[in-house]
Design a protein around this motif. Structure first.
Motif, PDB file in Angstrom:
ATOM      1  N   VAL A  89       5.234  41.705  40.460  1.00  0.00           N
ATOM      2  CA  VAL A  89       6.184  42.639  41.085  1.00  0.00           C
ATOM      3  C   VAL A  89       7.618  42.152  40.873  1.00  0.00           C
ATOM      4  O   VAL A  89       8.525  42.928  40.560  1.00  0.00           O
ATOM      5  N   LEU A  90       7.797  40.855  41.009  1.00  0.00           N
ATOM      6  CA  LEU A  90       9.124  40.278  40.789  1.00  0.00           C
ATOM      7  C   LEU A  90       9.573  40.512  39.336  1.00  0.00           C
ATOM      8  O   LEU A  90      10.710  40.930  39.084  1.00  0.00           O
ATOM      9  N   GLY A  91       8.656  40.266  38.414  1.00  0.00           N
ATOM     10  CA  GLY A  91       8.983  40.461  37.001  1.00  0.00           C
ATOM     11  C   GLY A  91       9.390  41.902  36.712  1.00  0.00           C
ATOM     12  O   GLY A  91      10.343  42.154  35.965  1.00  0.00           O
ATOM     13  N   LEU A  92       8.671  42.843  37.305  1.00  0.00           N
ATOM     14  CA  LEU A  92       9.008  44.256  37.102  1.00  0.00           C
ATOM     15  C   LEU A  92      10.410  44.563  37.622  1.00  0.00           C
ATOM     16  O   LEU A  92      11.183  45.310  36.998  1.00  0.00           O
ATOM     17  N   HIS A  93      10.752  43.967  38.743  1.00  0.00           N
ATOM     18  CA  HIS A  93      12.086  44.211  39.313  1.00  0.00           C
ATOM     19  C   HIS A  93      13.175  43.583  38.441  1.00  0.00           C
ATOM     20  O   HIS A  93      14.261  44.149  38.292  1.00  0.00           O
ATOM     21  N   VAL A  94      12.870  42.413  37.907  1.00  0.00           N
ATOM     22  CA  VAL A  94      13.854  41.782  37.019  1.00  0.00           C
ATOM     23  C   VAL A  94      14.085  42.678  35.793  1.00  0.00           C
ATOM     24  O   VAL A  94      15.219  42.878  35.341  1.00  0.00           O
ATOM     25  N   LEU A  95      12.980  43.237  35.269  1.00  0.00           N
ATOM     26  CA  LEU A  95      13.103  44.148  34.121  1.00  0.00           C
ATOM     27  C   LEU A  95      13.938  45.376  34.475  1.00  0.00           C
ATOM     28  O   LEU A  95      14.811  45.797  33.708  1.00  0.00           O
ATOM     29  N   ALA A  96      13.653  45.947  35.661  1.00  0.00           N
ATOM     30  CA  ALA A  96      14.397  47.150  36.083  1.00  0.00           C
ATOM     31  C   ALA A  96      15.875  46.835  36.268  1.00  0.00           C
ATOM     32  O   ALA A  96      16.745  47.622  35.856  1.00  0.00           O
ATOM     33  N   LEU A  97      16.155  45.674  36.857  1.00  0.00           N
ATOM     34  CA  LEU A  97      17.558  45.283  37.041  1.00  0.00           C
ATOM     35  C   LEU A  97      18.232  45.093  35.682  1.00  0.00           C
ATOM     36  O   LEU A  97      19.350  45.568  35.452  1.00  0.00           O
ATOM     37  N   GLY A  98      17.533  44.406  34.791  1.00  0.00           N
ATOM     38  CA  GLY A  98      18.087  44.183  33.454  1.00  0.00           C
ATOM     39  C   GLY A  98      18.347  45.489  32.734  1.00  0.00           C
ATOM     40  O   GLY A  98      19.384  45.667  32.103  1.00  0.00           O
ATOM     41  N   PHE A  99      17.405  46.420  32.867  1.00  0.00           N
ATOM     42  CA  PHE A  99      17.588  47.711  32.210  1.00  0.00           C
ATOM     43  C   PHE A  99      18.763  48.468  32.823  1.00  0.00           C
ATOM     44  O   PHE A  99      19.528  49.132  32.119  1.00  0.00           O
ATOM     45  N   GLY A 100      18.891  48.358  34.139  1.00  0.00           N
ATOM     46  CA  GLY A 100      20.034  48.996  34.791  1.00  0.00           C
ATOM     47  C   GLY A 100      21.355  48.424  34.309  1.00  0.00           C
ATOM     48  O   GLY A 100      22.284  49.159  33.979  1.00  0.00           O
ATOM     49  N   LEU A 101      21.411  47.111  34.243  1.00  0.00           N
ATOM     50  CA  LEU A 101      22.633  46.469  33.739  1.00  0.00           C
ATOM     51  C   LEU A 101      22.884  46.866  32.284  1.00  0.00           C
ATOM     52  O   LEU A 101      23.996  47.182  31.875  1.00  0.00           O
ATOM     53  N   TYR A 102      21.795  46.871  31.507  1.00  0.00           N
ATOM     54  CA  TYR A 102      21.940  47.185  30.088  1.00  0.00           C
ATOM     55  C   TYR A 102      22.381  48.632  29.891  1.00  0.00           C
ATOM     56  O   TYR A 102      23.161  48.921  28.986  1.00  0.00           O
ATOM     57  N   SER A 103      21.888  49.532  30.744  1.00  0.00           N
ATOM     58  CA  SER A 103      22.256  50.942  30.606  1.00  0.00           C
ATOM     59  C   SER A 103      23.768  51.118  30.653  1.00  0.00           C
ATOM     60  O   SER A 103      24.314  52.060  30.091  1.00  0.00           O
ATOM     61  N   GLY A 104      24.424  50.205  31.334  1.00  0.00           N
ATOM     62  CA  GLY A 104      25.873  50.320  31.431  1.00  0.00           C
ATOM     63  C   GLY A 104      26.611  49.335  30.543  1.00  0.00           C
ATOM     64  O   GLY A 104      27.839  49.275  30.600  1.00  0.00           O
ATOM     65  N   THR A 105      25.911  48.599  29.707  1.00  0.00           N
ATOM     66  CA  THR A 105      26.589  47.586  28.899  1.00  0.00           C
ATOM     67  C   THR A 105      27.648  48.203  27.999  1.00  0.00           C
ATOM     68  O   THR A 105      28.716  47.638  27.806  1.00  0.00           O
ATOM     69  N   ALA A 106      27.328  49.364  27.451  1.00  0.00           N
ATOM     70  CA  ALA A 106      28.313  50.036  26.588  1.00  0.00           C
ATOM     71  C   ALA A 106      29.563  50.354  27.401  1.00  0.00           C
ATOM     72  O   ALA A 106      30.684  50.218  26.919  1.00  0.00           O
ATOM     73  N   GLY A 107      29.377  50.763  28.634  1.00  0.00           N
ATOM     74  CA  GLY A 107      30.517  51.039  29.484  1.00  0.00           C
ATOM     75  C   GLY A 107      31.278  49.779  29.831  1.00  0.00           C
ATOM     76  O   GLY A 107      32.499  49.767  29.890  1.00  0.00           O
ATOM     77  N   PHE A 108      30.553  48.682  29.994  1.00  0.00           N
ATOM     78  CA  PHE A 108      31.187  47.412  30.305  1.00  0.00           C
ATOM     79  C   PHE A 108      32.138  46.986  29.195  1.00  0.00           C
ATOM     80  O   PHE A 108      33.146  46.342  29.434  1.00  0.00           O
ATOM     81  N   ALA A 109      31.797  47.402  27.980  1.00  0.00           N
ATOM     82  CA  ALA A 109      32.644  47.025  26.852  1.00  0.00           C
ATOM     83  C   ALA A 109      34.036  47.615  26.979  1.00  0.00           C
ATOM     84  O   ALA A 109      34.964  47.111  26.380  1.00  0.00           O
ATOM     85  N   GLY A 110      34.203  48.687  27.701  1.00  0.00           N
ATOM     86  CA  GLY A 110      35.552  49.189  27.892  1.00  0.00           C
ATOM     87  C   GLY A 110      35.677  50.661  27.570  1.00  0.00           C
ATOM     88  O   GLY A 110      34.733  51.305  27.147  1.00  0.00           O
ATOM     89  N   SER A 111      36.849  51.175  27.765  1.00  0.00           N
ATOM     90  CA  SER A 111      37.041  52.612  27.641  1.00  0.00           C
ATOM     91  C   SER A 111      36.835  53.111  26.220  1.00  0.00           C
ATOM     92  O   SER A 111      36.412  54.231  26.012  1.00  0.00           O
ATOM     93  N   ASN A 112      37.141  52.282  25.226  1.00  0.00           N
ATOM     94  CA  ASN A 112      36.962  52.755  23.853  1.00  0.00           C
ATOM     95  C   ASN A 112      35.493  53.040  23.569  1.00  0.00           C
ATOM     96  O   ASN A 112      35.135  53.988  22.891  1.00  0.00           O
TER      97      ASN A 112
END
Lengths: 520, 252
Positions: A97-120
């Protein structure tokens, strides 16, 4: 994506069709001049459904209807299959269960990685993909409002097509009983909450960035926070992390607190988000010719394709630190997982083997960053062979990817006190598996690594390819601590073998994708 | 025999016949207009001419090279200005043109002189050190024009040459293209803009349904306007992307 960006006539017709669909939808929904002042919930609903429809069509057009529609089924198979296998090998359900949550958190963070890169990136990547999102300049809709609805849509969309299938792991964990539907729903809500929290964290970073805070300052703050938490190393800190990322195991008030906090941060981020933010025009001295002139002293500087790739990466928002941040996020997630598993089971893996095997996965994100600022179509207007483009990307990958994973790996083996043999084997695994994951990504996804995530066939192939290398390695890393000389030798051979395979795969990618592009 | 020759070219994407029996020749000294509505097969033809895609059938010769079998040799000899917006490169115009000179294996002095010449001529000298991604679309288009001509190719293939340019620069580019073609070169311009074609081309091939339906010279020609010719040969189905285009009689 490549099909839509080739500039050929037919896909353009497809885009026009999409514009007219969306235009018709909005027009019929009433965002007209007479209602500008009164845009309300009806328009929000219309925008939401239009964005959702656009998202669905985007994916089905990119990958083909059945390939995308079957993607959730693939996740179900992977999640349930992996859970059964882990339970059979004696892994505690709480660890899964912990592993699944880590994956979900990672995917959530990753979903916004492009946005993290900046406005361009927000403009160039999201704007290109979503016509409605980029319509603030042509319709009486604020950019802030569009972004807010876009993010809500994203969170719900991925919660259904990605997180819900993950939650089917609850079935083998709980066994088939009367409470199975309830267990599944509870796990889904818990995973979705963590996924949304990850996404929100990234959105907050975007918002801060639009207020002119330099990327390096954001990165420094993140690294400091991570390092500070890591340095605590107390059971209280570990427990706090677990409560935070596994709402299902914590108390109801804690889960409600996380949900409320996420909503609050999301709202504050949107309020903070400055839609008018525009970076000042930037200038640069002629680094291209300087680097080319240093071709006899610097590796790969005699190749203009490599130099262009490195300059594009270093000057885009976040600079060369982006791959380091991606690898750092991976390190933080895995370190948290190791810490919590240790707390639950008392078992601690061989850190060299464990981190060496896992950190190689950063190859995917590093390659993704290296292909964000060009396209194969661009190179096809010059006397440049596609094979040479892929060769240049591999050189750039080695140059950037090596320090990006070496630094967190060294930090991990020092922090978790790896033995010399373990650290040495881990280093071989890191290099070999990194090259293998890179070769696998290039071979399967070509120049568009970010876009094959929801193609069930490609994603399935990629997952199996990764699992073949990583699963036995992680099992060995957990079971034999510290590694015996025999196991260390076997893993070193595996690392070298997979590395060689990765080089072969990436070497064949050029001819393969040249053939595919030219004979489309 | 033309320095750019296409004979019975065919290319399909699945069930869609994008190019269906395309044939034409372009001679030195010509500014050939490839005029047609969206979806007529223009971009697919250009991509075949530059070896970016392999056609299903037909023969192509560009400056004596076959782009189907020797795409790099063809692309080495020609200049290409694609319609597709350039990717968000973070090189400056100076660095970008140096990159182009590098992959085209030009010597440094030629590239340096070319950069100064084109920056001056197209009016982006003050932007040479600005990151490409921070330039306006018009400025980016100027840089793309410069990259297509920096090696002074005998054949230049251009997709929508005046996109995003302000009127003054449009006029400059039109004059330049005319002069460049007249200097024993060939300029192939793909466009759906009838006015642009009428303004600068010496000869026009009108494209519909994936092939050239008619050609006409625009040198010293009187008679029907190019628009009239276009409407005569492009039926309603081909003009589906221009639903408002219809004949209107204007009484004097």
């Amino acid at each position: 994506m490549s099909g839509e960006q080739t500039g050929q006539d037919e896909p353009q017709t497809g885009q026009l069709e999409r514009v007219s669909d969306i235009g018709g939808g909005i027009g019929s929904g009433g965002v007209d001049s007479g209602r500008v002042g009164g845009i309300g919930n009806g328009t929000n609903r219309l925008l939401f459904t239009t964005l959702l429809r656009e998202e669905w069509r985007l994916h089905t057009r990119l990958f083909g209807g059945w390939r995308f529609a079957s993607f959730p089924l693939l996740i179900v198979l992977l999640a349930a299959g992996a859970t059964v296998a882990l339970l059979e090998t004696g892994t505690a359900p709480s660890t899964i269960v912990l592993g699944l949550h880590v994956l979900a958190l990672g995917f959530g963070l990753y979903s916004g990685t492009a946005g993290f890169a900046g406005s361009n990136m927000l403009e160039n990547v999201f704007g290109r993909l979503s016509l409605v999102l980029s319509s603030a300049s042509t319709l009486p809709l604020s950019r802030r409002r569009l972004l807010g609805i876009f993010l809500v849509k994203d969170a719900l969309f991925y919660a259904v097509v990605f997180v819900l299938p993950m939650a089917t792991a609850a079935v083998p964990i709980g066994g088939r009983s009367a409470t199975t539907p309830t267990d599944l729903l509870a796990l889904w809500f818990s995973l979705s909450l963590v996924f949304a929290a990850g996404m929100t964290a990234t959105v907050a970073l975007i918002a801060v960035r639009t207020r002119g805070v330099p990327t390096w300052a954001i990165a420094l703050a993140l690294v400091s926070a991570a390092a500070g938490t890591w340095a605590l190393d107390g059971s209280a800190a570990i427990e706090s992390v677990r409560t935070l990322i596994v709402p299902l195991s914590g108390s109801l008030p804690a889960a409600v607190g996380l949900a409320g906090g996420t909503a609050l941060v999301a709202a504050a981020s949107l309020a903070l988000y400055d839609p008018t933010y525009g970076r000042p025009t930037r200038t640069a001295s002629d680094r291209f010719s300087q680097l080319r002139a240093a071709g006899d002293r610097l590796p790969f500087a005699d190749d203009p394709l490599v130099v262009k790739t490195l300059l594009d990466l270093s000057r885009s928002a976040g600079g060369v630190w982006k791959p380091f941040v991606s690898a750092g996020i991976l390190l933080a997630l895995v370190a948290a997982l190791v810490g919590v598993v240790r707390e639950i089971t008392g078992i601690e893996p061989a850190p060299g083997i464990f981190f060496g095997g896992v950190l190689g996965l950063a190859a995917f994100t590093t390659y993704n960053w290296l292909t964000q600022f060009d396209s194969l179509e661009f190179y096809l207007t010059y006397p440049v062979a596609i094979d040479d483009v892929f060769r240049a990307k591999r050189a750039a990958f080695v140059l950037v990817g090596t320090p990006a994973v070496a630094v967190p790996y060294l930090a991990a083996v020092i922090r978790f006190e790896a033995t010399l043999v373990d650290a040495a084997v881990g280093a071989i695994l890191l290099a070999g598996y990194g090259l293998y994951y890179y070769g696998l990504t290039v071979s399967i996804a070509g120049f568009d690594p970010n876009e094959f995530l929801f193609d069930s066939v490609r994603f399935g192939t990629f997952t199996v390819g990764v699992a073949v290398a990583i699963v036995p390695t992680l099992v060995a890393g957990f079971v034999v601590v510290p590694p015996t000389p025999t196991l260390a030798a076997a893993l070193a051979v595996a690392g070298i073998g997979f590395g060689a395979l990765g080089i072969v795969l990436s070497g064949r990618a050029g001819p393969k994708w040249a053939e595919r592009y030219r004979n489309e | 025999m033309g320095i750019l020759r296409v004979d019975e070219l065919r290319k399909s994407y699945g069930a869609v016949r994008a190019v269906d029996g395309m044939s034409f020749d372009v001679e030195r000294g010509e500014l050939f207009g490839f005029l047609g509505p969206n979806g007529a097969g223009k971009t697919t033809t250009i991509r075949s001419l530059t070896g970016q895609i392999v056609p299903d059938a037909g023969t192509i010769s560009v400056l004596g090279t076959d782009p189907t079998t020797a795409p790099l040799e063809t692309r080495r000899r020609v200049g290409i200005l694609p319609e597709q917006a350039s990717p968000p490169s973070f090189l400056t115009p100076r660095e970008y043109l140096e990159f182009v000179g590098d992959v085209r294996e030009l010597d440094e002095a030629t590239v340096a002189a070319g950069i100064e010449h084109w920056a001056e001529r197209l009016g982006f000298a003050s932007k040479l050190e600005t990151l490409h991604t921070d330039l306006s679309r018009g400025q980016q288009q100027k840089v793309m024009i410069a990259q297509a001509f920096i090696h002074e190719p005998a054949v230049v293939l251009i997709d929508e040459p005046l996109a995003n340019l302000d009127p003054l620069v449009q006029e400059q580019v039109k004059q330049f293209l005319t002069a460049y073609a007249a200097d024993d070169n060939a300029v192939f311009v793909s466009t759906h803009n009838i006015d642009v074609a009428a303004d600068i081309c010496t000869r026009v091939g009108i494209v519909a349904d994936g092939r050239i339906v008619t050609e006409r010279s625009l040198v010293d020609e009187t008679g029907d306007s190019l628009l009239e010719t276009f409407l005569e040969h492009v039926d309603d189905a081909d003009a589906r992307d221009m639903p408002a285009l219809e004949r209107t009689e204007i009484e004097a």
